[in-house]
Design a protein around this motif. Structure first.
Motif, short mmCIF file in Angstrom:
data_model
loop_
_atom_site.label_atom_id
_atom_site.label_comp_id
_atom_site.label_asym_id
_atom_site.label_seq_id
_atom_site.Cartn_x
_atom_site.Cartn_y
_atom_site.Cartn_z
N SER A 46 0.88 -1.21 -0.09
CA SER A 46 -0.02 0.23 0.07
C SER A 46 0.76 1.24 0.08
O SER A 46 0.46 2.21 -0.57
CB SER A 46 -1.03 -0.10 1.21
OG SER A 46 -0.26 0.02 2.52
N CYS A 75 2.40 -5.78 7.55
CA CYS A 75 2.94 -5.33 6.00
C CYS A 75 4.41 -6.27 5.76
O CYS A 75 5.04 -6.63 6.71
CB CYS A 75 3.34 -4.01 6.21
SG CYS A 75 4.27 -3.37 4.82
N ASN A 81 2.68 -0.03 5.55
CA ASN A 81 1.29 0.50 5.76
C ASN A 81 1.18 1.49 7.03
O ASN A 81 0.36 2.40 6.83
CB ASN A 81 0.34 -0.59 5.97
CG ASN A 81 0.85 -1.31 7.22
OD1 ASN A 81 1.76 -1.40 7.55
ND2 ASN A 81 0.05 -2.63 7.34
N TRP A 109 -7.72 -1.74 5.72
CA TRP A 109 -6.93 -3.05 5.96
C TRP A 109 -7.47 -4.43 5.65
O TRP A 109 -8.74 -4.51 6.48
CB TRP A 109 -6.46 -3.04 7.50
CG TRP A 109 -5.65 -1.61 7.75
CD1 TRP A 109 -6.21 -0.95 9.01
CD2 TRP A 109 -4.70 -0.80 7.06
NE1 TRP A 109 -5.31 0.23 8.99
CE2 TRP A 109 -4.67 0.37 7.87
CE3 TRP A 109 -4.22 -0.79 5.90
CZ2 TRP A 109 -3.86 1.39 7.37
CZ3 TRP A 109 -3.35 0.11 5.64
CH2 TRP A 109 -3.03 1.38 6.48
#
Ligand code: FES
Length: 143
Positions: A46, A75, A81, A109
């Motif tokens: 992300s 992550c 993240n 998430w």
């Protein structure tokens, strides 16, 4: 019948490869129902989502933009993240300063095992954007 019943928004979803994209894939392979309004774009993390990607998607006519990644602490690149979370807060501030509708943006998430959550997020965000109608920035800005 509501005037927005036939309207299917265009929603761009930046999904991290390791969690959210896999969650979306699971929703599909589990045959969960969710609206076909989401255009998924797979990114490795992300944190790969430059805020300009979101701004450009919006100004080019996306009715809504989702950024989704692994849950905080999960992550695959350890802290990606956390960067995403901070950038997203700034992105919303930029939208606010530019008088753009920041509630057309969503950060979520979604793990690889959360197919139902992906379907829920896709459905609820689509409904919210349907209520809001088409992206008004599209008619104001010509790129
Ligand atoms: S790898 Fe999924 S958020 Fe970083």
């Amino acid at each position: 019948m509501n005037k927005n019943d036939d309207y299917l928004p265009k929603i761009i979803a930046f999904l991290c490869n390791w969690c959210s994209y896999a969650g979306a894939d699971l929703a599909g392979t589990s045959r969960l129902k969710y609206p076909p309004s989401i255009l998924p774009i797979r990114v490795m993390c992300s944190s790969r989502v430059d805020p300009l990607f979101v701004i450009k998607a919006y100004l080019n006519g996306a009715d809504g933009v989702i950024v989704a990644g692994c849950h905080p602490g999960d992550c695959h690149y350890e802290k990606g993240n956390y960067y995403t979370r901070r950038r997203f807060a700034l992105l919303k501030k930029i939208f606010e300063d530019l008088d753009l509708e920041q509630d057309r943006l969503m950060l979520s998430w979604i793990s690889a095992s959360e197919g139902p959550k992906y379907a829920k997020v896709a459905t609820e965000f689509t409904e919210k954007i349907k209520e809001k109608g088409k992206n008004p920035a599209k008619s104001k800005i010509f790129l």
